[in-house]
Motif scaffolding. Structure first.
Motif, PDB file in Angstrom:
ATOM      1  N   SER A  26       0.830  -1.210   0.000  1.00  0.00           N
ATOM      2  CA  SER A  26       0.000   0.000   0.000  1.00  0.00           C
ATOM      3  C   SER A  26       0.864   1.260   0.000  1.00  0.00           C
ATOM      4  CB  SER A  26      -0.919   0.023   1.224  1.00  0.00           C
ATOM      5  OG  SER A  26      -1.673  -1.157   1.285  1.00  0.00           O
ATOM      6  N   GLU A  27       1.983   1.207   0.727  1.00  0.00           N
ATOM      7  CA  GLU A  27       2.915   2.354   0.740  1.00  0.00           C
ATOM      8  C   GLU A  27       3.622   2.489  -0.604  1.00  0.00           C
ATOM      9  OE1 GLU A  27       5.665   1.738   3.980  1.00  0.00           O
ATOM     10  OE2 GLU A  27       4.025   1.700   5.442  1.00  0.00           O
ATOM     11  N   ASP A  28       4.087   1.365  -1.129  1.00  0.00           N
ATOM     12  CA  ASP A  28       4.835   1.394  -2.395  1.00  0.00           C
ATOM     13  C   ASP A  28       3.990   1.911  -3.560  1.00  0.00           C
ATOM     14  OD1 ASP A  28       6.951   0.399  -1.007  1.00  0.00           O
ATOM     15  OD2 ASP A  28       6.965  -1.586  -1.932  1.00  0.00           O
ATOM     16  N   TYR A  29       2.699   1.642  -3.524  1.00  0.00           N
ATOM     17  CA  TYR A  29       1.812   2.053  -4.620  1.00  0.00           C
ATOM     18  C   TYR A  29       0.897   3.212  -4.208  1.00  0.00           C
ATOM     19  CZ  TYR A  29       3.214  -2.153  -7.207  1.00  0.00           C
ATOM     20  OH  TYR A  29       3.925  -3.122  -7.880  1.00  0.00           O
ATOM     21  N   ALA A  30       1.278   3.946  -3.181  1.00  0.00           N
ATOM     22  CA  ALA A  30       0.441   5.042  -2.668  1.00  0.00           C
ATOM     23  C   ALA A  30       0.043   5.995  -3.791  1.00  0.00           C
ATOM     24  CB  ALA A  30       1.193   5.798  -1.581  1.00  0.00           C
ATOM     25  N   GLY A  31      -1.219   6.367  -3.832  1.00  0.00           N
ATOM     26  CA  GLY A  31      -1.711   7.305  -4.844  1.00  0.00           C
ATOM     27  C   GLY A  31      -2.070   6.635  -6.161  1.00  0.00           C
ATOM     28  N   LYS A  32      -1.855   5.323  -6.240  1.00  0.00           N
ATOM     29  CA  LYS A  32      -2.171   4.593  -7.476  1.00  0.00           C
ATOM     30  C   LYS A  32      -3.299   3.598  -7.234  1.00  0.00           C
ATOM     31  CE  LYS A  32       2.567   4.822  -9.176  1.00  0.00           C
ATOM     32  NZ  LYS A  32       3.810   4.086  -9.383  1.00  0.00           N
ATOM     33  N   GLU A  33      -3.729   2.980  -8.337  1.00  0.00           N
ATOM     34  CA  GLU A  33      -4.630   1.830  -8.240  1.00  0.00           C
ATOM     35  C   GLU A  33      -3.823   0.599  -8.585  1.00  0.00           C
ATOM     36  OE1 GLU A  33      -8.174   1.864 -10.583  1.00  0.00           O
ATOM     37  OE2 GLU A  33      -8.840   3.759  -9.716  1.00  0.00           O
ATOM     38  N   LEU A  34      -4.113  -0.494  -7.913  1.00  0.00           N
ATOM     39  CA  LEU A  34      -3.331  -1.708  -8.145  1.00  0.00           C
ATOM     40  C   LEU A  34      -4.220  -2.800  -8.734  1.00  0.00           C
ATOM     41  CD1 LEU A  34      -0.557  -3.026  -7.818  1.00  0.00           C
ATOM     42  CD2 LEU A  34      -1.195  -3.639  -5.486  1.00  0.00           C
ATOM     43  N   HIS A  35      -3.737  -3.387  -9.826  1.00  0.00           N
ATOM     44  CA  HIS A  35      -4.463  -4.471 -10.495  1.00  0.00           C
ATOM     45  C   HIS A  35      -3.790  -5.798 -10.125  1.00  0.00           C
ATOM     46  CE1 HIS A  35      -7.274  -5.980 -13.442  1.00  0.00           C
ATOM     47  NE2 HIS A  35      -6.323  -6.565 -14.140  1.00  0.00           N
ATOM     48  N   LEU A  36      -4.484  -6.591  -9.316  1.00  0.00           N
ATOM     49  CA  LEU A  36      -3.917  -7.869  -8.880  1.00  0.00           C
ATOM     50  C   LEU A  36      -4.279  -8.970  -9.869  1.00  0.00           C
ATOM     51  CD1 LEU A  36      -4.776  -7.917  -5.043  1.00  0.00           C
ATOM     52  CD2 LEU A  36      -2.655  -7.156  -6.133  1.00  0.00           C
ATOM     53  N   ILE A  37      -3.287  -9.736 -10.267  1.00  0.00           N
ATOM     54  CA  ILE A  37      -3.541 -10.918 -11.097  1.00  0.00           C
ATOM     55  C   ILE A  37      -3.221 -12.148 -10.270  1.00  0.00           C
ATOM     56  CG2 ILE A  37      -2.817 -12.253 -13.102  1.00  0.00           C
ATOM     57  CD1 ILE A  37      -2.327  -9.692 -14.580  1.00  0.00           C
ATOM     58  N   SER A  38      -4.261 -12.905  -9.965  1.00  0.00           N
ATOM     59  CA  SER A  38      -4.111 -14.091  -9.146  1.00  0.00           C
ATOM     60  C   SER A  38      -3.913 -15.298 -10.057  1.00  0.00           C
ATOM     61  CB  SER A  38      -5.379 -14.272  -8.306  1.00  0.00           C
ATOM     62  OG  SER A  38      -5.270 -15.382  -7.469  1.00  0.00           O
ATOM     63  N   VAL A  39      -2.891 -16.092  -9.743  1.00  0.00           N
ATOM     64  CA  VAL A  39      -2.630 -17.280 -10.564  1.00  0.00           C
ATOM     65  C   VAL A  39      -3.365 -18.474  -9.938  1.00  0.00           C
ATOM     66  CG1 VAL A  39      -0.872 -18.736 -11.624  1.00  0.00           C
ATOM     67  CG2 VAL A  39      -0.370 -16.318 -11.184  1.00  0.00           C
ATOM     68  N   SER A  55      -4.652  -1.126   1.332  1.00  0.00           N
ATOM     69  CA  SER A  55      -5.579  -0.026   1.625  1.00  0.00           C
ATOM     70  C   SER A  55      -5.792   0.922   0.448  1.00  0.00           C
ATOM     71  CB  SER A  55      -5.072   0.749   2.846  1.00  0.00           C
ATOM     72  OG  SER A  55      -3.737   1.153   2.635  1.00  0.00           O
ATOM     73  N   ILE A  56      -5.083   0.732  -0.665  1.00  0.00           N
ATOM     74  CA  ILE A  56      -5.347   1.535  -1.865  1.00  0.00           C
ATOM     75  C   ILE A  56      -6.370   0.786  -2.730  1.00  0.00           C
ATOM     76  CG2 ILE A  56      -3.078   2.669  -1.875  1.00  0.00           C
ATOM     77  CD1 ILE A  56      -2.300   0.546  -4.068  1.00  0.00           C
ATOM     78  N   GLU A  89      -3.094  -3.193 -20.180  1.00  0.00           N
ATOM     79  CA  GLU A  89      -2.358  -2.070 -20.760  1.00  0.00           C
ATOM     80  C   GLU A  89      -2.508  -0.821 -19.897  1.00  0.00           C
ATOM     81  OE1 GLU A  89      -3.215  -1.559 -24.910  1.00  0.00           O
ATOM     82  OE2 GLU A  89      -1.874   0.188 -25.027  1.00  0.00           O
ATOM     83  N   GLY A  90      -1.371  -0.209 -19.540  1.00  0.00           N
ATOM     84  CA  GLY A  90      -1.368   1.030 -18.766  1.00  0.00           C
ATOM     85  C   GLY A  90      -1.664   0.858 -17.285  1.00  0.00           C
ATOM     86  N   LYS A  91      -1.848  -0.390 -16.828  1.00  0.00           N
ATOM     87  CA  LYS A  91      -2.182  -0.599 -15.404  1.00  0.00           C
ATOM     88  C   LYS A  91      -0.938  -0.950 -14.587  1.00  0.00           C
ATOM     89  CE  LYS A  91      -6.858  -2.178 -16.404  1.00  0.00           C
ATOM     90  NZ  LYS A  91      -7.774  -3.313 -16.546  1.00  0.00           N
ATOM     91  N   ASP A  92      -1.013  -0.641 -13.288  1.00  0.00           N
ATOM     92  CA  ASP A  92       0.010  -1.099 -12.356  1.00  0.00           C
ATOM     93  C   ASP A  92      -0.400  -2.493 -11.898  1.00  0.00           C
ATOM     94  OD1 ASP A  92       1.900   1.161 -12.067  1.00  0.00           O
ATOM     95  OD2 ASP A  92       0.064   2.228 -11.506  1.00  0.00           O
ATOM     96  N   VAL A  93       0.365  -3.471 -12.363  1.00  0.00           N
ATOM     97  CA  VAL A  93      -0.031  -4.868 -12.199  1.00  0.00           C
ATOM     98  C   VAL A  93       0.870  -5.577 -11.184  1.00  0.00           C
ATOM     99  CG1 VAL A  93      -0.162  -7.100 -13.390  1.00  0.00           C
ATOM    100  CG2 VAL A  93      -0.955  -5.020 -14.549  1.00  0.00           C
ATOM    101  N   LEU A  94       0.214  -6.305 -10.286  1.00  0.00           N
ATOM    102  CA  LEU A  94       0.948  -7.146  -9.341  1.00  0.00           C
ATOM    103  C   LEU A  94       0.442  -8.581  -9.491  1.00  0.00           C
ATOM    104  CD1 LEU A  94       3.025  -7.277  -6.981  1.00  0.00           C
ATOM    105  CD2 LEU A  94       1.100  -6.913  -5.422  1.00  0.00           C
ATOM    106  N   ARG A 116       2.346  -7.116 -22.878  1.00  0.00           N
ATOM    107  CA  ARG A 116       0.995  -6.550 -23.019  1.00  0.00           C
ATOM    108  C   ARG A 116       0.917  -5.088 -22.580  1.00  0.00           C
ATOM    109  NH1 ARG A 116      -3.230 -11.359 -21.243  1.00  0.00           N
ATOM    110  NH2 ARG A 116      -2.281 -13.029 -22.451  1.00  0.00           N
ATOM    111  N   GLY A 117       2.055  -4.500 -22.238  1.00  0.00           N
ATOM    112  CA  GLY A 117       2.125  -3.063 -21.989  1.00  0.00           C
ATOM    113  C   GLY A 117       1.547  -2.528 -20.697  1.00  0.00           C
ATOM    114  N   PRO A 118       1.764  -3.203 -19.562  1.00  0.00           N
ATOM    115  CA  PRO A 118       1.316  -2.612 -18.291  1.00  0.00           C
ATOM    116  C   PRO A 118       2.178  -1.386 -17.952  1.00  0.00           C
ATOM    117  CG  PRO A 118       2.667  -4.549 -17.859  1.00  0.00           C
ATOM    118  CD  PRO A 118       2.486  -4.482 -19.352  1.00  0.00           C
ATOM    119  N   ALA A 119       1.638  -0.467 -17.140  1.00  0.00           N
ATOM    120  CA  ALA A 119       2.445   0.679 -16.683  1.00  0.00           C
ATOM    121  C   ALA A 119       3.600   0.179 -15.825  1.00  0.00           C
ATOM    122  CB  ALA A 119       1.570   1.652 -15.890  1.00  0.00           C
TER     123      ALA A 119
END
Ligand code: IMP
Ligand code: MG
Length: 173
Positions: A26-39, A55-56, A89-94, A116-119
């Motif tokens: 949450s601290e590392d990605y503060a101010g962003k939205e995070l897109h989680l990809i679950s395997v 918390s983001i 594309e363009g997302k912050d992906v974890l 696929r061009g994530p941010a």
């Protein structure tokens, strides 16, 4: 192999560590939205617990992969059994995975997702077995490093069983 299971990491320890990691992410990605990809399937239990501790704003998608050929093949090619529902594309992906073992699955998956061009693209794993690595993988967040033993619980299975154990165990010892 019998099915005796001993506790390696207790439920309380896992929960505490996931809470810690959720705060860090949450601290590392503060101010962003995070897109989680679950395997799927193993990453799902960890993904849900982790997502609750972030918390983001979080969005979720799922992917299922399986290795082509036999264990000894060094191609590192994996088959996509279920692809993502949405573009990254363009997302912050974890990417959230249960365990990085040889690194075969994740090294392939991460390079495929990068195309696929994530941010940004990062990897979070519940467990890491670095002693088994044959394919290098950059792991950004790890809950626990584990020894070269057969692990079950918290998403990890033996013949599809024991994924639902609320702790991390070792089988056959
Ligand atoms: P890789 O060898 O890093 O490609 O890992 C492939 C997959 O093997 C992981 O995502 C797990 O599903 C599975 N795996 C590896 N080690 C274990 C283990 O100790 N217990 C259960 N599954 C495992
Ligand atoms: Mg897995």
């Amino acid at each position: 192999m019998d099915d005796r299971i001993s506790v390696l990491i207790s439920e309380d320890e896992v929960d505490a560590r996931i809470r810690e990691l959720g705060e860090l992410i949450s601290e590392d990605y503060a101010g962003k939205e995070l897109h989680l990809i679950s395997v799927l399937k193993g990453g799902v239990f960890f993904t849900c617990e982790l997502a609750k501790r972030i918390s983001i704003p979080v969005t979720l998608d799922f992917m299922s992969v399986s290795s082509y050929g036999n264990e000894k093949s060094s191609s590192g090619v994996v088959k996509i059994v279920k692809d993502l529902d949405e573009s990254i594309e363009g997302k912050d992906v974890l990417v959230v995975e249960d365990i990085v073992d040889s690194g075969r699955t994740l090294s392939y998956l991460m390079s495929m997702l990068k195309d696929r061009g994530p941010a940004s693209l990062a990897l979070c794993t519940l467990l890491d077995k670095p002693s088994r690595r044959t394919h290098p993988v950059d792991v950004d967040y790890t809950c626990f490093e584990v020894p070269d033993k057969f692990i079950v619980g918290y998403g990890l299975d033996y013949a599809q069983k024991y994924r639902n154990l609320p702790y991390i165990g070792v089988i056959g010892e």
